[in-house]
Structure formats: C-alpha cells, structure tokens
Design a protein around this motif. Structure first.
Motif, mmCIF file in Angstrom:
data_model
loop_
_atom_site.group_PDB
_atom_site.id
_atom_site.type_symbol
_atom_site.label_atom_id
_atom_site.label_comp_id
_atom_site.label_asym_id
_atom_site.label_seq_id
_atom_site.Cartn_x
_atom_site.Cartn_y
_atom_site.Cartn_z
ATOM 1 N N LYS A 123 0.814 -1.217 0.000
ATOM 2 C CA LYS A 123 0.000 0.000 0.000
ATOM 3 C C LYS A 123 0.849 1.269 0.000
ATOM 4 O O LYS A 123 0.470 2.294 0.552
ATOM 5 N N ASN A 162 1.152 3.409 -2.196
ATOM 6 C CA ASN A 162 0.573 3.974 -3.409
ATOM 7 C C ASN A 162 1.157 5.343 -3.752
ATOM 8 O O ASN A 162 1.456 5.619 -4.912
ATOM 9 N N THR A 191 -6.495 1.969 -3.970
ATOM 10 C CA THR A 191 -7.156 1.655 -2.702
ATOM 11 C C THR A 191 -8.316 0.687 -2.914
ATOM 12 O O THR A 191 -8.475 -0.281 -2.163
ATOM 13 N N GLN A 249 -6.887 -2.818 -3.853
ATOM 14 C CA GLN A 249 -6.270 -3.457 -2.693
ATOM 15 C C GLN A 249 -7.336 -3.989 -1.728
ATOM 16 O O GLN A 249 -7.181 -5.077 -1.165
#
Length: 122
Positions: A18, A20, A46, A49
């Motif tokens: 994560k 990102n 998001t 995931q």
C-alpha cells in the motif's frame, strides 16, 4: 528484459504494501500522469487493494514481451509487458503491468488486474 521484470516485481510489491503515494511519485511515468490524476490513481489502488484482501503470494510470471509501441494506450516507443498469475487472500488474479524507460528508469505506462477466481472467506 530481466531489469524491466525486476522493476515490475518491485512496483507490484510496493503496491501490495500500500505504498501507493510512493509508487505515484517514483514509479509512474509522466505519460501516464498526463492521462490520470494522482487522486484517481490513489483511489483506484485503494479500491483494488481492498478487493484483494491483503498481500499476494505465489506470483508466477506467465508472459513477458518487449514491443515497439502499445496499441491499447497509443504510446509510441519501446514497452515492456509482464503478466503474472498471483494468489491473494480472497482472489486469484492476473496482473498485467506495462513499463517504459523514462529518465533512465522503468516506469508504469499502465497496469490492470483481472480476477480469475474468488476464494470463499469463512
């Protein structure tokens, strides 16, 4: 090709963790950034995931290719594409990542994911 493959794996690993915002800043090409905003990229990552349910394992390379241009995006230049079969906690998916060389580094031209099987969570 092996350098591009290593870069693809590193980027996918960052996304699993994560990271990102870091991926956006360090691993997304300027070409891609002209097509999508940072906010949209972060939102999409998001959502993806959340659907995968956590860290993937058993990532297996099933296809790689180097080509001159990418007809799906319209990009002109050398592209490196990789497809992986990966198992996540709630799904088995195919991950496709397309990279280009930009500023001496491999960066994302585009990527996509296709779910092949949903695992039943009890």
């Amino acid at each position: 090709m092996s350098d591009a493959r290593a870069a693809a794996l590193k980027i996918l690993g960052k996304l699993e963790q994560k990271q990102n915002k870091e991926v956006w800043n360090a691993n997304v090409s300027d070409w891609f950034k002209e097509k999508m905003t940072e906010e949209a990229f972060l939102a999409n990552m998001t959502l993806i995931q959340a659907q995968l349910g956590g860290i993937g394992n058993n990532r297996k390379l099933i296809q790689e290719n180097q080509a001159d241009g990418d007809p799906r995006s319209g990009y002109q230049g050398t592209v490196y594409s990789f497809m992986f079969s990966t198992t996540f906690p709630v799904a088995k998916v195919y991950e496709m990542i397309i990279l280009i060389r930009e500023g001496g580094n491999y960066k994302i031209l585009w990527s996509t994911i296709c779910q092949t099987q949903t695992k039943r969570v009890v």
